[in-house]
Design an enzyme around this catalytic site. Structure first.
Site, PDB file in Angstrom:
ATOM      1  N   ARG A 134       0.828  -1.212   0.000  1.00 14.18           N
ATOM      2  CA  ARG A 134       0.000   0.000   0.000  1.00 14.18           C
ATOM      3  C   ARG A 134       0.860   1.259   0.000  1.00 14.18           C
ATOM      4  O   ARG A 134       0.488   2.281  -0.563  1.00 14.18           O
ATOM      5  CB  ARG A 134      -0.851  -0.015   1.272  1.00 14.18           C
ATOM      6  N   GLU A 191      -6.753  -2.606  -2.401  1.00 13.77           N
ATOM      7  CA  GLU A 191      -5.836  -2.370  -1.268  1.00 13.77           C
ATOM      8  C   GLU A 191      -6.519  -1.540  -0.174  1.00 13.77           C
ATOM      9  O   GLU A 191      -5.899  -0.683   0.450  1.00 13.77           O
ATOM     10  CB  GLU A 191      -4.552  -1.672  -1.743  1.00 13.77           C
TER      11      GLU A 191
END
Ligand SMILES: Cc1cc2nc3c(=O)[nH]c(=O)nc-3n(C[C@H](O)[C@H](O)[C@H](O)COP(=O)(O)OP(=O)(O)OC[C@H]3O[C@@H](n4cnc5c(N)ncnc54)[C@H](O)[C@@H]3O)c2cc1C
Length: 188
Positions: free
Chosen positions: A48, A168
């Site tokens: 991320r 994500e």
């Protein structure tokens, strides 16, 4: 794998639903020193972090292309870029892009120091995706009717960013992660 068809976003890559049934993972392939889901989820925090940079590139691409377009598009004997409304929008985009760059840069410094926290990554992923999708849509608007074609990139970036703001961790879930950090209360 069940391939997802009729996508309006990330059309250049294959997206599939993956089903893992009766899978045995050899001991040699286990994540070292990890118990439960914490290990794999920790990998996602690192991934991320990388994702926070991608939307910045998309936003810069939209901003650069639209700036050039506005400087060359003549309306009523003057460039579109000569209007205050367009300059205010472009200036505000530059501000938001710069802030996102500084956010990811600082996150990188914390990552190098080994002190980066998952909530900080949530805040950056949320901020940078929101910044980029908003800028892509505003650029599409400045391009006028020309902006709806594939001749210009903002509408493509806007559609692709619909995936990035979802995968994500969705924007809402990252907001809730930050909300939990602030209040100490898990709302999801
Ligand atoms: C192009 C693409 C690629 C992807 N690649 C991967 C991948 O490589 N690996 C992978 O594991 N996944 C991947 N995903 C899946 C992605 O992570 C999920 O789509 C995402 O996490 C959202 O889950 P969902 O689609 O089940 O939506 P849902 O969980 O059904 O959520 C629907 C909506 O409800 C909101 N919501 C959910 N819970 C709450 C709550 N408690 N409170 C308030 N709102 C809530 C969400 O924010 C969202 O807006 C990909 C998705 C896309 C679109």
């Amino acid at each position: 794998a069940q391939e997802v068809h009729k996508k309006m976003s990330l059309r250049a890559s294959v997206t599939s639903a993956l089903f893992l049934d009766n899978v045995r993972v050899p001991d040699a392939n286990r994540l070292p020193g990890v118990k439960g889901l914490k290990g794999p989820l920790g990998c996602l925090t690192q991934a991320r972090y990388g994702i926070t940079w991608g939307p910045i590139g998309a936003a810069i691409a939209c901003f650069s292309e639209t700036t050039e377009y506005a400087k060359n598009r003549m309306l009523f004997q003057r460039p579109l870029a000569a209007t205050q409304a367009v300059q205010l929008k472009l200036a505000d985009m530059a501000r938001r892009i710069t802030l996102a760059q500084l956010l990811s840069l600082q996150l990188g410094r914390l990552k190098d120091a080994g002190t980066m926290q998952p909530t900080q990554v949530s805040l950056a992923k949320w901020n940078n995706c929101r910044m980029a999708i908003d800028i892509a849509r505003e650029c599409r608007d400045i391009l006028g009717g020309a902006g709806i074609t594939t001749e210009h990139s903002p509408i493509r970036h806007a559609l692709n960013l619909e995936s990035v703001i979802t995968y994500e961790g969705t924007e809402t879930v990252h907001q809730l992660v930050v909300g939990r950090e602030i209040t100490g209360i898990n709302a999801f």
